[in-house]
Design an enzyme around this catalytic site. Structure first.
Site, short mmCIF file in Angstrom:
data_model
loop_
_atom_site.label_atom_id
_atom_site.label_comp_id
_atom_site.label_asym_id
_atom_site.label_seq_id
_atom_site.Cartn_x
_atom_site.Cartn_y
_atom_site.Cartn_z
N CYS A 158 5.30 8.21 1.92
CA CYS A 158 5.24 9.17 1.10
C CYS A 158 5.45 10.29 2.09
CB CYS A 158 3.79 9.52 0.44
SG CYS A 158 2.58 9.66 1.52
N CYS A 212 -2.65 8.58 6.03
CA CYS A 212 -1.46 8.66 6.77
C CYS A 212 -1.62 8.87 8.18
CB CYS A 212 -0.35 9.36 5.82
SG CYS A 212 -0.07 9.03 4.12
N ASP A 243 3.09 2.49 2.40
CA ASP A 243 3.73 3.01 3.63
C ASP A 243 3.63 1.83 4.90
OD1 ASP A 243 1.00 5.52 3.30
OD2 ASP A 243 0.75 3.25 3.61
N CYS A 264 0.68 -1.23 0.03
CA CYS A 264 0.11 -0.03 0.02
C CYS A 264 1.05 1.20 0.19
CB CYS A 264 -0.83 -0.04 1.26
SG CYS A 264 -2.17 -1.22 1.08
#
Lengths: 396, 143
Positions: free
Chosen positions: B60, B104, B37, B35
Protein backbone atom coordinates in the site's frame (compact mmCIF):
# COMPACT_ATOMS: atom_id res chain seq x y z
CA UNK A 1 -8.38 17.82 -14.52
CA UNK A 2 -11.22 15.46 -15.37
CA UNK A 3 -12.96 13.87 -12.39
CA UNK A 4 -14.40 10.40 -12.91
CA UNK A 5 -16.45 8.92 -10.10
CA UNK A 6 -16.48 5.12 -10.38
CA UNK A 7 -17.65 4.32 -6.85
CA UNK A 8 -21.44 4.26 -7.16
CA UNK A 9 -21.63 1.16 -4.95
CA UNK A 10 -20.28 3.34 -2.14
CA UNK A 11 -22.86 6.04 -2.73
CA UNK A 12 -24.49 8.06 -5.50
CA UNK A 13 -25.05 11.82 -5.75
CA UNK A 14 -28.56 13.04 -4.94
CA UNK A 15 -30.45 13.58 -8.21
CA UNK A 16 -31.35 17.27 -8.76
CA UNK A 17 -35.07 16.36 -8.90
CA UNK A 18 -34.70 14.49 -5.60
CA UNK A 19 -33.06 17.48 -3.96
CA UNK A 20 -35.78 19.76 -5.30
CA UNK A 21 -38.46 17.50 -3.82
CA UNK A 22 -36.71 17.43 -0.43
CA UNK A 23 -35.99 21.13 0.06
CA UNK A 24 -39.48 22.29 1.19
CA UNK A 25 -39.44 19.75 4.05
CA UNK A 26 -36.48 21.18 5.98
CA UNK A 27 -37.98 24.42 7.26
CA UNK A 28 -41.20 25.35 5.46
CA UNK A 29 -43.01 22.03 5.81
CA UNK A 30 -41.18 21.01 8.97
CA UNK A 31 -43.97 19.20 10.81
CA UNK A 32 -43.87 16.01 12.83
CA UNK A 33 -45.97 13.36 11.04
CA UNK A 34 -47.31 12.07 14.39
CA UNK A 35 -49.17 15.33 15.07
CA UNK A 36 -52.82 15.76 14.20
CA UNK A 37 -52.68 19.47 13.35
CA UNK A 38 -52.35 20.70 9.78
CA UNK A 39 -48.57 21.16 9.98
CA UNK A 40 -48.20 17.56 11.17
CA UNK A 41 -50.69 16.24 8.60
CA UNK A 42 -48.76 17.92 5.81
CA UNK A 43 -45.62 16.00 6.83
CA UNK A 44 -47.59 12.77 7.33
CA UNK A 45 -49.03 13.04 3.84
CA UNK A 46 -45.55 13.56 2.40
CA UNK A 47 -44.22 10.47 4.21
CA UNK A 48 -47.16 8.35 3.02
CA UNK A 49 -46.75 9.56 -0.55
CA UNK A 50 -43.08 8.59 -0.32
CA UNK A 51 -44.07 5.19 1.06
CA UNK A 52 -46.36 4.56 -1.92
CA UNK A 53 -43.60 5.45 -4.40
CA UNK A 54 -41.04 3.40 -2.50
CA UNK A 55 -43.40 0.41 -2.42
CA UNK A 56 -44.06 0.72 -6.15
CA UNK A 57 -40.34 0.48 -6.94
CA UNK A 58 -40.19 -3.07 -5.53
CA UNK A 59 -43.76 -4.13 -6.40
CA UNK A 60 -44.98 -4.06 -2.77
CA UNK A 61 -47.99 -2.45 -1.14
CA UNK A 62 -47.35 0.64 1.00
CA UNK A 63 -48.28 -1.10 4.28
CA UNK A 64 -45.47 -3.60 3.65
CA UNK A 65 -42.79 -0.88 3.64
CA UNK A 66 -41.00 0.07 6.88
CA UNK A 67 -38.71 3.06 6.61
CA UNK A 68 -35.28 2.83 8.26
CA UNK A 69 -32.12 4.93 8.31
CA UNK A 70 -29.81 2.72 6.23
CA UNK A 71 -29.34 -0.54 4.40
CA UNK A 72 -27.41 -1.80 7.42
CA UNK A 73 -30.36 -1.01 9.71
CA UNK A 74 -32.78 -2.75 7.33
CA UNK A 75 -30.56 -5.84 7.32
CA UNK A 76 -30.19 -5.85 11.12
CA UNK A 77 -33.94 -5.34 11.51
CA UNK A 78 -34.72 -8.19 9.10
CA UNK A 79 -32.33 -10.76 10.50
CA UNK A 80 -32.82 -10.09 14.20
CA UNK A 81 -36.48 -9.05 13.95
CA UNK A 82 -37.59 -12.05 11.89
CA UNK A 83 -35.52 -14.52 13.93
CA UNK A 84 -36.75 -13.22 17.28
CA UNK A 85 -40.42 -12.99 16.24
CA UNK A 86 -40.42 -16.57 14.92
CA UNK A 87 -38.14 -18.31 17.42
CA UNK A 88 -41.00 -20.40 18.81
CA UNK A 89 -41.01 -22.27 15.46
CA UNK A 90 -37.28 -22.96 15.42
CA UNK A 91 -33.83 -21.50 15.92
CA UNK A 92 -31.93 -22.25 12.74
CA UNK A 93 -30.96 -19.60 10.16
CA UNK A 94 -29.22 -19.97 6.78
CA UNK A 95 -27.13 -17.20 5.19
CA UNK A 96 -24.37 -17.17 2.58
CA UNK A 97 -20.72 -16.51 3.33
CA UNK A 98 -20.68 -13.51 0.97
CA UNK A 99 -23.42 -11.52 2.73
CA UNK A 100 -22.67 -7.95 3.78
CA UNK A 101 -21.34 -7.57 7.33
CA UNK A 102 -24.72 -6.06 8.30
CA UNK A 103 -26.09 -9.60 7.86
CA UNK A 104 -23.04 -11.58 9.02
CA UNK A 105 -22.50 -9.68 12.25
CA UNK A 106 -26.16 -9.86 13.39
CA UNK A 107 -25.98 -13.59 12.53
CA UNK A 108 -23.03 -13.91 14.92
CA UNK A 109 -24.99 -11.99 17.56
CA UNK A 110 -27.97 -14.33 17.13
CA UNK A 111 -25.66 -17.32 17.54
CA UNK A 112 -24.71 -15.94 20.97
CA UNK A 113 -28.39 -15.91 21.99
CA UNK A 114 -29.13 -19.52 21.14
CA UNK A 115 -29.71 -19.53 17.38
CA UNK A 116 -27.65 -21.70 15.07
CA UNK A 117 -26.52 -20.34 11.71
CA UNK A 118 -25.40 -22.17 8.57
CA UNK A 119 -23.05 -20.15 6.36
CA UNK A 120 -23.37 -21.44 2.79
CA UNK A 121 -20.39 -21.26 0.42
CA UNK A 122 -20.67 -20.11 -3.21
CA UNK A 123 -19.05 -21.33 -6.41
CA UNK A 124 -16.05 -19.51 -7.86
CA UNK A 125 -18.31 -17.03 -9.65
CA UNK A 126 -20.09 -16.17 -6.42
CA UNK A 127 -23.32 -18.11 -7.00
CA UNK A 128 -25.16 -19.78 -4.14
CA UNK A 129 -26.46 -23.18 -5.24
CA UNK A 130 -30.22 -23.48 -4.48
CA UNK A 131 -29.68 -27.21 -3.85
CA UNK A 132 -27.33 -26.28 -1.00
CA UNK A 133 -30.12 -24.19 0.51
CA UNK A 134 -32.56 -27.10 0.21
CA UNK A 135 -30.07 -29.48 1.84
CA UNK A 136 -29.32 -27.07 4.68
CA UNK A 137 -32.97 -26.63 5.67
CA UNK A 138 -33.93 -28.66 8.75
CA UNK A 139 -37.11 -28.87 10.82
CA UNK A 140 -35.61 -26.16 13.00
CA UNK A 141 -34.99 -23.68 10.13
CA UNK A 142 -37.02 -20.47 10.32
CA UNK A 143 -35.16 -18.02 8.11
CA UNK A 144 -32.96 -17.88 5.00
CA UNK A 145 -31.15 -14.66 4.04
CA UNK A 146 -29.33 -14.58 0.70
CA UNK A 147 -28.44 -11.30 -0.97
CA UNK A 148 -30.00 -10.36 -4.32
CA UNK A 149 -26.61 -9.40 -5.72
CA UNK A 150 -23.24 -9.14 -4.07
CA UNK A 151 -22.09 -5.57 -3.52
CA UNK A 152 -18.43 -6.32 -4.34
CA UNK A 153 -18.36 -8.79 -7.22
CA UNK A 154 -21.85 -7.99 -8.53
CA UNK A 155 -22.99 -11.60 -8.92
CA UNK A 156 -26.79 -11.82 -9.06
CA UNK A 157 -28.07 -14.75 -6.99
CA UNK A 158 -30.82 -17.20 -8.08
CA UNK A 159 -33.38 -15.71 -5.68
CA UNK A 160 -36.46 -17.06 -7.54
CA UNK A 161 -35.10 -20.62 -7.38
CA UNK A 162 -34.30 -20.28 -3.70
CA UNK A 163 -37.71 -18.80 -2.84
CA UNK A 164 -39.45 -21.80 -4.44
CA UNK A 165 -37.58 -23.98 -1.97
CA UNK A 166 -38.21 -21.80 1.10
CA UNK A 167 -41.92 -21.48 0.26
CA UNK A 168 -42.23 -25.22 -0.18
CA UNK A 169 -40.74 -25.72 3.28
CA UNK A 170 -42.55 -22.85 5.00
CA UNK A 171 -39.33 -21.00 5.80
CA UNK A 172 -39.09 -17.20 5.71
CA UNK A 173 -36.79 -15.72 3.07
CA UNK A 174 -35.12 -12.32 3.31
CA UNK A 175 -32.94 -10.82 0.58
CA UNK A 176 -30.54 -7.90 0.86
CA UNK A 177 -31.31 -5.94 -2.32
CA UNK A 178 -29.25 -2.88 -1.41
CA UNK A 179 -26.86 -3.46 -4.34
CA UNK A 180 -29.59 -4.15 -6.90
CA UNK A 181 -32.51 -1.80 -6.23
CA UNK A 182 -32.53 1.00 -8.78
CA UNK A 183 -30.05 -0.79 -11.07
CA UNK A 184 -31.96 -3.92 -12.12
CA UNK A 185 -35.68 -4.75 -11.77
CA UNK A 186 -36.54 -5.71 -8.20
CA UNK A 187 -40.01 -7.13 -7.60
CA UNK A 188 -40.95 -8.86 -4.37
CA UNK A 189 -43.63 -10.96 -6.10
CA UNK A 190 -41.35 -12.16 -8.91
CA UNK A 191 -38.56 -12.85 -6.43
CA UNK A 192 -40.96 -14.56 -4.03
CA UNK A 193 -39.33 -13.14 -0.91
CA UNK A 194 -40.87 -12.37 2.48
CA UNK A 195 -38.55 -9.49 3.30
CA UNK A 196 -36.23 -7.27 1.26
CA UNK A 197 -33.78 -4.50 2.22
CA UNK A 198 -32.91 -1.50 0.06
CA UNK A 199 -31.36 1.91 0.52
CA UNK A 200 -32.00 5.29 -1.14
CA UNK A 201 -28.46 6.65 -1.45
CA UNK A 202 -27.59 3.66 -3.63
CA UNK A 203 -29.89 5.00 -6.37
CA UNK A 204 -29.64 8.81 -6.35
CA UNK A 205 -31.60 9.33 -3.13
CA UNK A 206 -30.23 10.90 0.06
CA UNK A 207 -28.23 9.12 2.74
CA UNK A 208 -30.20 8.28 5.89
CA UNK A 209 -33.28 6.93 4.13
CA UNK A 210 -33.79 3.23 3.48
CA UNK A 211 -36.53 0.64 3.72
CA UNK A 212 -37.38 -2.90 4.64
CA UNK A 213 -40.21 -4.67 2.84
CA UNK A 214 -41.95 -7.19 5.11
CA UNK A 215 -44.69 -9.24 3.51
CA UNK A 216 -48.15 -8.72 5.03
CA UNK A 217 -48.81 -11.28 7.75
CA UNK A 218 -45.10 -11.92 8.49
CA UNK A 219 -44.19 -11.25 12.10
CA UNK A 220 -41.16 -9.10 12.87
CA UNK A 221 -39.90 -7.90 16.25
CA UNK A 222 -39.12 -4.18 16.51
CA UNK A 223 -35.47 -3.35 17.16
CA UNK A 224 -36.10 0.30 18.05
CA UNK A 225 -38.92 0.59 20.57
CA UNK A 226 -40.85 3.40 22.16
CA UNK A 227 -42.89 5.05 19.44
CA UNK A 228 -45.88 4.56 17.21
CA UNK A 229 -44.02 5.33 13.99
CA UNK A 230 -43.88 2.75 11.19
CA UNK A 231 -46.91 0.97 12.61
CA UNK A 232 -45.07 0.53 15.91
CA UNK A 233 -42.31 -1.50 14.27
CA UNK A 234 -39.65 1.20 14.26
CA UNK A 235 -39.79 4.05 16.75
CA UNK A 236 -38.34 7.49 16.10
CA UNK A 237 -39.52 10.70 14.50
CA UNK A 238 -39.40 10.28 10.74
CA UNK A 239 -36.60 11.91 8.75
CA UNK A 240 -39.23 13.56 6.56
CA UNK A 241 -37.03 15.32 3.97
CA UNK A 242 -34.88 12.20 3.50
CA UNK A 243 -37.96 9.98 3.11
CA UNK A 244 -39.46 12.40 0.59
CA UNK A 245 -36.11 12.14 -1.24
CA UNK A 246 -36.21 8.35 -1.09
CA UNK A 247 -39.72 8.41 -2.56
CA UNK A 248 -38.68 10.68 -5.41
CA UNK A 249 -35.56 8.57 -6.09
CA UNK A 250 -37.76 5.46 -6.13
CA UNK A 251 -40.13 7.11 -8.60
CA UNK A 252 -37.21 8.02 -10.89
CA UNK A 253 -35.70 4.54 -10.58
CA UNK A 254 -39.02 2.87 -11.45
CA UNK A 255 -39.13 4.85 -14.69
CA UNK A 256 -35.41 4.69 -15.56
CA UNK A 257 -34.17 1.27 -14.48
CA UNK A 258 -34.18 -0.13 -18.02
CA UNK A 259 -32.17 2.82 -19.29
CA UNK A 260 -29.73 2.58 -16.41
CA UNK A 261 -29.05 -1.09 -17.12
CA UNK A 262 -28.49 -0.44 -20.80
CA UNK A 263 -26.37 2.68 -20.36
CA UNK A 264 -24.10 1.46 -17.56
CA UNK A 265 -23.59 -2.07 -18.89
CA UNK A 266 -22.46 -0.71 -22.23
CA UNK A 267 -19.91 1.59 -20.53
CA UNK A 268 -18.84 -1.19 -18.17
CA UNK A 269 -18.24 -3.56 -21.09
CA UNK A 270 -16.19 -0.86 -22.82
CA UNK A 271 -14.12 -0.36 -19.65
CA UNK A 272 -13.62 -4.08 -19.16
CA UNK A 273 -12.52 -4.64 -22.75
CA UNK A 274 -10.28 -1.57 -22.75
CA UNK A 275 -8.44 -2.82 -19.67
CA UNK A 276 -8.27 -6.44 -20.88
CA UNK A 277 -6.71 -5.26 -24.16
CA UNK A 278 -4.03 -3.26 -22.37
CA UNK A 279 -3.19 -5.10 -19.15
CA UNK A 280 -1.88 -8.64 -18.81
CA UNK A 281 -2.40 -10.90 -15.81
CA UNK A 282 -5.71 -9.51 -14.64
CA UNK A 283 -8.75 -11.40 -13.39
CA UNK A 284 -12.38 -10.29 -13.70
CA UNK A 285 -14.19 -11.34 -10.53
CA UNK A 286 -17.83 -12.37 -10.32
CA UNK A 287 -20.21 -14.05 -12.74
CA UNK A 288 -19.54 -13.29 -16.44
CA UNK A 289 -23.26 -12.89 -17.25
CA UNK A 290 -25.34 -12.78 -14.06
CA UNK A 291 -23.67 -9.63 -12.86
CA UNK A 292 -24.82 -6.12 -11.95
CA UNK A 293 -24.74 -3.96 -15.08
CA UNK A 294 -22.62 -1.20 -13.54
CA UNK A 295 -20.13 -3.41 -11.67
CA UNK A 296 -16.53 -4.20 -12.59
CA UNK A 297 -14.42 -5.99 -9.99
CA UNK A 298 -10.95 -6.75 -11.22
CA UNK A 299 -7.77 -8.12 -9.65
CA UNK A 300 -4.31 -7.35 -10.98
CA UNK A 301 -1.41 -9.69 -10.27
CA UNK A 302 1.75 -8.38 -8.56
CA UNK A 303 0.29 -5.02 -7.46
CA UNK A 304 -1.60 -3.89 -4.39
CA UNK A 305 -5.02 -2.24 -4.49
CA UNK A 306 -4.53 0.78 -2.28
CA UNK A 307 -1.51 1.96 -4.29
CA UNK A 308 -3.57 1.81 -7.48
CA UNK A 309 -6.45 3.62 -5.76
CA UNK A 310 -4.13 6.43 -4.57
CA UNK A 311 -2.52 6.91 -7.99
CA UNK A 312 -5.94 6.90 -9.69
CA UNK A 313 -7.10 9.48 -7.16
CA UNK A 314 -4.21 11.72 -8.21
CA UNK A 315 -5.63 11.52 -11.75
CA UNK A 316 -9.11 12.48 -10.54
CA UNK A 317 -10.50 8.93 -10.71
CA UNK A 318 -12.39 7.59 -7.66
CA UNK A 319 -12.58 3.82 -7.18
CA UNK A 320 -12.66 1.37 -4.26
CA UNK A 321 -10.07 -1.25 -3.48
CA UNK A 322 -10.69 -4.67 -2.06
CA UNK A 323 -7.25 -4.82 -0.55
CA UNK A 324 -6.30 -5.94 2.93
CA UNK A 325 -4.36 -2.77 3.46
CA UNK A 326 -7.31 -0.37 3.30
CA UNK A 327 -9.25 -2.39 5.81
CA UNK A 328 -8.73 -2.25 9.54
CA UNK A 329 -8.24 -5.97 9.92
CA UNK A 330 -5.63 -6.36 7.13
CA UNK A 331 -7.68 -9.24 5.78
CA UNK A 332 -8.64 -9.36 2.16
CA UNK A 333 -12.31 -9.30 1.20
CA UNK A 334 -14.37 -12.15 2.66
CA UNK A 335 -16.20 -12.28 -0.67
CA UNK A 336 -13.03 -12.86 -2.70
CA UNK A 337 -11.88 -15.41 -0.11
CA UNK A 338 -15.19 -17.25 -0.48
CA UNK A 339 -15.03 -17.45 -4.28
CA UNK A 340 -11.50 -18.83 -3.97
CA UNK A 341 -9.52 -15.89 -5.32
CA UNK A 342 -5.82 -16.40 -4.60
CA UNK A 343 -5.06 -14.30 -1.51
CA UNK A 344 -2.04 -12.71 -3.23
CA UNK A 345 -4.05 -11.39 -6.16
CA UNK A 346 -7.06 -10.53 -3.98
CA UNK A 347 -4.96 -7.73 -2.49
CA UNK A 348 -4.62 -6.23 -5.98
CA UNK A 349 -8.33 -5.70 -6.47
CA UNK A 350 -10.21 -2.63 -7.67
CA UNK A 351 -13.97 -2.24 -7.49
CA UNK A 352 -15.29 0.13 -10.13
CA UNK A 353 -19.02 0.89 -10.14
CA UNK A 354 -20.43 3.09 -12.85
CA UNK A 355 -23.35 5.49 -12.88
CA UNK A 356 -25.47 7.69 -15.09
CA UNK A 357 -23.03 10.60 -14.69
CA UNK A 358 -20.21 8.71 -16.41
CA UNK A 359 -19.59 9.35 -20.11
CA UNK A 360 -17.80 7.35 -22.80
CA UNK A 361 -15.01 9.97 -22.60
CA UNK A 362 -14.67 9.26 -18.86
CA UNK A 363 -14.17 5.59 -19.63
CA UNK A 364 -11.59 6.39 -22.33
CA UNK A 365 -9.78 8.49 -19.74
CA UNK A 366 -9.69 5.60 -17.22
CA UNK A 367 -8.55 3.19 -19.93
CA UNK A 368 -5.72 5.63 -20.71
CA UNK A 369 -4.69 6.30 -17.08
CA UNK A 370 -4.93 2.91 -15.35
CA UNK A 371 -2.57 0.71 -17.45
CA UNK A 372 0.55 2.89 -16.86
CA UNK A 373 -0.25 2.98 -13.12
CA UNK A 374 -0.40 -0.82 -13.02
CA UNK A 375 2.84 -1.04 -15.03
CA UNK A 376 4.63 1.48 -12.82
CA UNK A 377 3.65 -0.40 -9.66
CA UNK A 378 4.61 -3.72 -11.23
CA UNK A 379 8.07 -2.39 -12.00
CA UNK A 380 8.31 -1.52 -8.31
CA UNK A 381 7.05 -4.96 -7.19
CA UNK A 382 9.33 -7.78 -6.02
CA UNK A 383 6.60 -10.27 -6.97
CA UNK A 384 6.67 -9.02 -10.57
CA UNK A 385 10.48 -9.17 -10.55
CA UNK A 386 10.37 -12.81 -9.41
CA UNK A 387 7.81 -13.69 -12.07
CA UNK A 388 9.84 -12.03 -14.84
CA UNK A 389 13.02 -13.83 -13.73
CA UNK A 390 11.17 -17.15 -13.76
CA UNK A 391 9.83 -16.37 -17.22
CA UNK A 392 13.33 -15.58 -18.50
CA UNK A 393 14.78 -18.73 -16.96
CA UNK A 394 12.04 -20.83 -18.55
CA UNK A 395 12.67 -19.24 -21.96
CA UNK A 396 16.35 -20.19 -21.85
CA UNK B 1 -8.81 5.47 8.08
CA UNK B 2 -6.65 8.43 9.07
CA UNK B 3 -5.16 10.44 6.23
CA UNK B 4 -1.55 10.04 5.16
CA UNK B 5 0.82 12.92 5.95
CA UNK B 6 2.01 15.01 3.01
CA UNK B 7 5.48 13.51 3.48
CA UNK B 8 4.09 9.97 3.16
CA UNK B 9 2.19 10.98 0.00
CA UNK B 10 5.35 12.60 -1.40
CA UNK B 11 7.45 9.45 -0.83
CA UNK B 12 4.62 7.31 -2.22
CA UNK B 13 4.13 9.38 -5.37
CA UNK B 14 7.85 9.96 -5.93
CA UNK B 15 9.65 7.12 -4.16
CA UNK B 16 13.43 7.33 -3.79
CA UNK B 17 15.79 4.43 -4.55
CA UNK B 18 13.42 2.15 -6.43
CA UNK B 19 15.15 -0.71 -8.19
CA UNK B 20 17.65 -3.53 -7.79
CA UNK B 21 21.38 -3.59 -7.06
CA UNK B 22 23.20 -6.19 -9.11
CA UNK B 23 25.60 -8.25 -7.00
CA UNK B 24 24.28 -6.58 -3.85
CA UNK B 25 26.19 -7.24 -0.64
CA UNK B 26 22.95 -7.90 1.20
CA UNK B 27 19.37 -8.61 0.12
CA UNK B 28 16.40 -9.00 2.44
CA UNK B 29 12.83 -9.93 1.48
CA UNK B 30 10.12 -9.77 4.13
CA UNK B 31 6.33 -9.81 4.29
CA UNK B 32 3.70 -11.87 2.60
CA UNK B 33 1.48 -11.15 -0.41
CA UNK B 34 -1.46 -12.59 1.54
CA UNK B 35 -1.08 -9.84 4.14
CA UNK B 36 -0.79 -7.27 1.38
CA UNK B 37 2.87 -6.28 1.49
CA UNK B 38 6.27 -7.65 0.47
CA UNK B 39 9.46 -5.59 0.72
CA UNK B 40 12.82 -6.40 -0.81
CA UNK B 41 15.81 -4.30 0.21
CA UNK B 42 19.21 -4.34 -1.48
CA UNK B 43 22.36 -2.86 0.10
CA UNK B 44 25.84 -2.17 -1.23
CA UNK B 45 28.50 -2.08 1.54
CA UNK B 46 32.05 -0.73 1.23
CA UNK B 47 34.36 -0.61 4.28
CA UNK B 48 31.38 -1.24 6.56
CA UNK B 49 29.58 1.79 5.12
CA UNK B 50 26.29 1.38 3.23
CA UNK B 51 27.08 3.19 0.00
CA UNK B 52 23.82 2.36 -1.80
CA UNK B 53 20.38 1.01 -1.02
CA UNK B 54 17.49 0.18 -3.30
CA UNK B 55 14.10 -1.41 -2.85
CA UNK B 56 11.20 -3.11 -4.52
CA UNK B 57 7.87 -3.23 -2.71
CA UNK B 58 4.47 -4.76 -3.28
CA UNK B 59 2.14 -2.94 -0.96
CA UNK B 60 0.00 0.00 0.00
CA UNK B 61 0.94 3.68 0.06
CA UNK B 62 2.55 3.40 3.49
CA UNK B 63 4.54 0.31 2.50
CA UNK B 64 6.05 2.13 -0.48
CA UNK B 65 6.70 5.31 1.52
CA UNK B 66 8.42 3.48 4.40
CA UNK B 67 10.57 1.54 1.90
CA UNK B 68 11.59 4.81 0.27
CA UNK B 69 12.35 6.41 3.64
CA UNK B 70 14.35 3.51 5.08
CA UNK B 71 16.58 3.40 2.00
CA UNK B 72 17.16 7.17 2.37
CA UNK B 73 17.99 6.74 6.07
CA UNK B 74 20.57 3.95 5.65
CA UNK B 75 22.56 5.47 2.81
CA UNK B 76 25.96 6.66 4.08
CA UNK B 77 25.49 5.01 7.48
CA UNK B 78 27.82 2.38 8.92
CA UNK B 79 26.33 -1.09 9.24
CA UNK B 80 26.38 -0.70 13.03
CA UNK B 81 24.43 2.56 12.80
CA UNK B 82 22.01 1.02 10.32
CA UNK B 83 21.25 -1.80 12.75
CA UNK B 84 19.95 0.77 15.22
CA UNK B 85 17.33 2.22 12.84
CA UNK B 86 13.93 1.41 14.34
CA UNK B 87 10.49 1.33 12.83
CA UNK B 88 9.59 4.33 14.99
CA UNK B 89 12.42 6.32 13.42
CA UNK B 90 11.15 5.48 9.93
CA UNK B 91 7.59 6.48 10.85
CA UNK B 92 8.79 9.67 12.53
CA UNK B 93 10.88 10.67 9.51
CA UNK B 94 7.69 10.39 7.45
CA UNK B 95 5.80 12.75 9.77
CA UNK B 96 3.94 9.85 11.35
CA UNK B 97 1.77 7.05 9.98
CA UNK B 98 -1.90 6.20 10.54
CA UNK B 99 -2.20 3.70 13.40
CA UNK B 100 -3.34 0.86 11.12
CA UNK B 101 -0.27 1.44 8.93
CA UNK B 102 2.40 1.26 11.64
CA UNK B 103 3.04 -2.36 10.64
CA UNK B 104 4.47 -1.02 7.36
CA UNK B 105 7.25 0.73 9.30
CA UNK B 106 7.87 -2.53 11.17
CA UNK B 107 8.19 -4.26 7.82
CA UNK B 108 10.71 -1.63 6.67
CA UNK B 109 12.82 -2.26 9.78
CA UNK B 110 12.57 -6.01 9.20
CA UNK B 111 13.60 -5.64 5.55
CA UNK B 112 16.68 -3.66 6.57
CA UNK B 113 17.61 -6.14 9.30
CA UNK B 114 17.10 -9.02 6.90
CA UNK B 115 19.40 -7.37 4.33
CA UNK B 116 22.06 -6.76 7.01
CA UNK B 117 21.70 -10.36 8.20
CA UNK B 118 22.25 -11.51 4.62
CA UNK B 119 25.35 -9.26 4.41
CA UNK B 120 26.90 -10.93 7.48
CA UNK B 121 26.07 -14.38 6.18
CA UNK B 122 27.65 -13.62 2.80
CA UNK B 123 30.77 -12.40 4.64
CA UNK B 124 30.82 -15.62 6.66
CA UNK B 125 30.64 -13.63 9.88
CA UNK B 126 28.33 -14.42 12.81
CA UNK B 127 25.31 -12.15 12.43
CA UNK B 128 24.49 -9.83 15.33
CA UNK B 129 21.08 -9.10 13.80
CA UNK B 130 18.03 -9.79 15.91
CA UNK B 131 14.83 -9.81 13.88
CA UNK B 132 11.95 -7.96 15.54
CA UNK B 133 9.61 -10.54 17.01
CA UNK B 134 6.38 -8.65 16.51
CA UNK B 135 5.23 -7.72 13.04
CA UNK B 136 2.28 -5.60 14.16
CA UNK B 137 -0.30 -7.54 12.16
CA UNK B 138 -3.64 -8.10 13.75
CA UNK B 139 -6.04 -10.52 12.17
CA UNK B 140 -9.45 -9.94 13.64
CA UNK B 141 -12.85 -10.15 12.05
CA UNK B 142 -14.51 -7.12 10.55
CA UNK B 143 -14.01 -4.56 7.85
Amino acid sequence: MRTVYLDHAATTPVHPKVLEAMLPYFSGKFGNPSNLHDIGREAKNAVEEARAKTAALVGATPVEIYFTSSGAESNNFALKGLAQANSQKGKHIIVSQIEHFSILHPAKTLEKSGFTVTYLPTDKEGLVNPDDVAKAITKDTILVSIMHANNEIGTIEPIEAISKITRGKGVLFHTDAVATTGWIPVNVEALGVDALSFSGHQFYGPKGAAALFVRKGVRIKPQIEGGIQEDGRRAGTENVPALVGLGKAAELATAEVGNRMKYTSQLRDKLQKGLQDRIEDMVINGHPVNRLPHNLNVSFWYVEGESMLLFLNMEGISVSSGSACTSRSLKSSHVLTCIGTDAAVANGTLLMTLGMGNSAEDIDYVIEKLPPIVQRLREMSPLYEDMMKKKKAAAR
Amino acid sequence: MEQYSSKVMDHFAHPHNVGEIENADGVGTVGNPVCGDVMRLYIKVENKIITDAKFKTFGCGAAIATSSMVTDLVKGKSIDEALKISNAAVAEALGGLPKVKMHCSVLAEEALKSALDDYYKKKGVASPVKMPAESGHEHDMGE
